[in-house]
Enzyme design. Structure first.
Site, PDB file in Angstrom:
ATOM      1  N   SER A 231       0.822  -1.209   0.000  1.00 17.62           N
ATOM      2  CA  SER A 231       0.000   0.000   0.000  1.00 17.62           C
ATOM      3  C   SER A 231       0.857   1.261   0.000  1.00 17.62           C
ATOM      4  O   SER A 231       2.002   1.265   0.467  1.00 17.62           O
ATOM      5  CB  SER A 231      -0.910   0.014   1.229  1.00 17.62           C
ATOM      6  N   GLU A 250       6.613  -0.417  -5.109  1.00 20.93           N
ATOM      7  CA  GLU A 250       5.504  -0.739  -6.008  1.00 20.93           C
ATOM      8  C   GLU A 250       4.237  -0.620  -5.179  1.00 20.93           C
ATOM      9  O   GLU A 250       3.921  -1.497  -4.369  1.00 20.93           O
ATOM     10  CB  GLU A 250       5.662  -2.155  -6.565  1.00 20.93           C
ATOM     11  N   LEU A 251       3.494   0.474  -5.377  1.00 20.89           N
ATOM     12  CA  LEU A 251       2.410   0.814  -4.454  1.00 20.89           C
ATOM     13  C   LEU A 251       1.042   0.675  -5.125  1.00 20.89           C
ATOM     14  O   LEU A 251       0.852  -0.153  -6.003  1.00 20.89           O
ATOM     15  CB  LEU A 251       2.651   2.216  -3.901  1.00 20.89           C
ATOM     16  N   CYS A 284      -2.852  -5.152  -8.288  1.00 20.72           N
ATOM     17  CA  CYS A 284      -2.495  -3.732  -8.318  1.00 20.72           C
ATOM     18  C   CYS A 284      -3.017  -3.035  -9.572  1.00 20.72           C
ATOM     19  O   CYS A 284      -3.380  -1.862  -9.530  1.00 20.72           O
ATOM     20  CB  CYS A 284      -0.982  -3.570  -8.225  1.00 20.72           C
ATOM     21  N   GLU A 378      -8.110   3.098  -4.151  1.00 25.30           N
ATOM     22  CA  GLU A 378      -7.864   1.771  -4.709  1.00 25.30           C
ATOM     23  C   GLU A 378      -8.865   0.791  -4.089  1.00 25.30           C
ATOM     24  O   GLU A 378      -8.805   0.517  -2.887  1.00 25.30           O
ATOM     25  CB  GLU A 378      -6.437   1.316  -4.411  1.00 25.30           C
TER      26      GLU A 378
END
Length: 477
Positions: A231, A250-251, A284, A378
């Site tokens: 996150s 990598e969010l 993602c 998200e």
């Protein structure tokens, strides 16, 4: 497997702890194992072991590092079905999708094995500058040392491979902290690497609470790089603690797709449904927002909903299951509340909107506004919003109206529109004539804005996990 206590993997040995937690299957609550909970001292021991092993790894010839990774590929091929069933049980991933993840994992380690033998430098024309005459300049890349890798639950084999593969290809060592819900895949990959001949200590696997272990993992000065997938909120905390050390983050994302009026819907709809609902949207780059030209909007919605109705919800081990449980019931409850809030603010449910325990049904939302959580945050759930637009520029503005920027897609037969969108969309990647959920494992992958920074994809991750050194030699000395 049920009830067995699993240990940490430290310096090539299994260490069971008195303190454990129960690992249960997301779908039916079955007890899968009891997982050892590491403490700060365990982390220190793991980092110390990784630091010692680095002396071996950095001196290991490239062809030997490559051979180890190729042996991992072979062992995964031999145990592929076993590995897929582990993913299906601990992550709740439908078995067909789990097999797909294992295929990608095998490809990722194969790319890493190949990349280990082509970590190149270059020569520099030193005499291009006054004073550089009579000198040779050259560069090479050197491994960093100890890498801390923190991985999420949703691709417990392949996202681990994206950390371990390039790290070992470059000659680093790794302390791996897998997600609390998916430790079994990380522990079995440790077995495989040991069998493949990886030097003891090069891989350490620490299980337990990320909250409890974060300081020990992130603040130790012997750690030279942190690579994290998860996150944005956690990513920001990691960045604060990392200081000057290298970090790859990598969010989050809320991936969007633009559908132009000139496309053939029969080709587009199946991919869009797949992108929105694969693994219950817990990806993602899962398709969350679809912007459809107003002239085809009604037809698109009708066909999309008809296709989504055909998806089967059920046991992840059932060969026919398309969607199963979310990773925790609290996540299903979270998205249930988000959808309810959207409806109260004027959105309409075109399909779904039903929760049964940890299972949330495939859901299509219409009349969604930009400021609704289901649009601007998200969702990480099987929920997709479909919104009409008039002009391409309007669609691009809506796509860019986001704190995220990972993958964005556009379907169009107009090459000028495709290139215009590629130029003006704010994201790490623009996928033309496919969904933003598309990814192959050697392409550069990463985002902008709150989607993070740095790039994965084996070649690019190797660059992130090495340091460039310049050597200048005066030849007329």
């Amino acid at each position: 497997m049920s009830g067995e206590t699993k240990g940490l993997f430290v310096d090539g040995k299994w260490v069971k702890k008195q303190r454990t937690y129960e690992l249960r299957a997301p779908y039916d609550g079955q007890l899968l194992a009891r997982i050892s909970m590491a403490d700060a001292d365990d982390v220190k021991k793991a980092i110390s072991g990784a630091q010692r092993a680095f002396q071996t790894m950095k001196n290991l010839p490239a062809y030997q590092r490559s051979e180890i990774l190729f042996r991992v590929v072979q062992l995964l091929k031999e145990r592929k079905e076993e590995m897929a069933r582990i993913v299906a049980k601990e992550a709740g991933k439908p078995i067909r999708a789990a097999r797909g993840e294992l295929e990608r994992t095998i490809a990722t380690y194969q790319f890493a094995a190949e990349e280990a033998k082509r970590i190149y430098g270059e020569t520099i024309p030193m005499d291009a500058a006054p004073g550089g005459e009579g000198r040779i300049g050259m560069t090479w890349r050197e491994p960093l040392g100890v890498v801390v890798a923190i991985t999420p639950f949703n691709f417990p084999f392949n996202l681990v491979a994206h950390k371990l593969g390039p790290a070992f290809a470059a000659g680093n060592t790794v302390v791996l902290k897998p997600a609390e819900q998916t430790p079994l895949s990380a522990l079995v990959i440790a077995e495989i690497f040991q069998e493949a001949g990886l030097p003891d200590g090069a891989l350490q696997v620490i299980t337990g609470s990320g909250r409890e272990l974060s300081d020990a993992l992130l603040t130790d000065e012997r750690v030279k790089k942190i690579t994290f997938t998860g996150s944005a909120s956690v990513g920001k905390l990691i960045k604060q603690k990392a200081g000057l050390r290298k970090v790859t983050l990598e969010l989050g994302s809320n991936a969007a797709l633009i559908v132009e009026p000139d496309v053939v819907l029969d080709k587009v709809i199946p991919r869009c449904v797949e992108g929105a609902f694969s693994y219950a949207g817990q990806v993602c780059i899962s398709l969350q927002r679809v912007y459809v030209h107003e002239t085809i909007y009604e037809e698109f919605c009708k066909r999309f909903i008809e296709r989504a109705k055909q998806l089967k919800v059920g046991d992840p081990l059932d060969e026919d299951t398309d969607i199963s449980a979310m990773i925790h019931q609290r996540e299903a409850e979270r998205i249930e509340s988000w959808v309810e809030e959207a409806v109260q603010s004027g959105a309409r449910i075109g399909l779904g909107g039903v929760r049964n325990g940890s299972v949330y049904s495939p859901t299509v939302l219409l009349d969604v506004k930009r400021d609704m959580a289901v649009s601007c945050r998200e969702v990480f759930a099987p929920v997709v919003s479909i919104v009409p637009y008039r002009e391409l520029q309007e669609a691009i503005e809506m796509v860019n109206d986001s704190v995220y920027g990972l993958n964005i897609g556009i379907y169009t037969t107009n090459i000028q529109h495709a290139l215009y969108a590629a130029r003006h969309i704010e994201s790490g990647a623009v996928i033309v004539n496919d969904i933003p959920t598309f990814r192959v494992d050697h392409m550069p992958y990463g985002g902008v804005k709150e989607s993070g920074y740095g790039r994965e994809g084996i070649k690019y991750a190797v660059q992130e996990m090495t340091e460039l050194k310049l050597v200048s030699i005066k030849t007329d000395f």
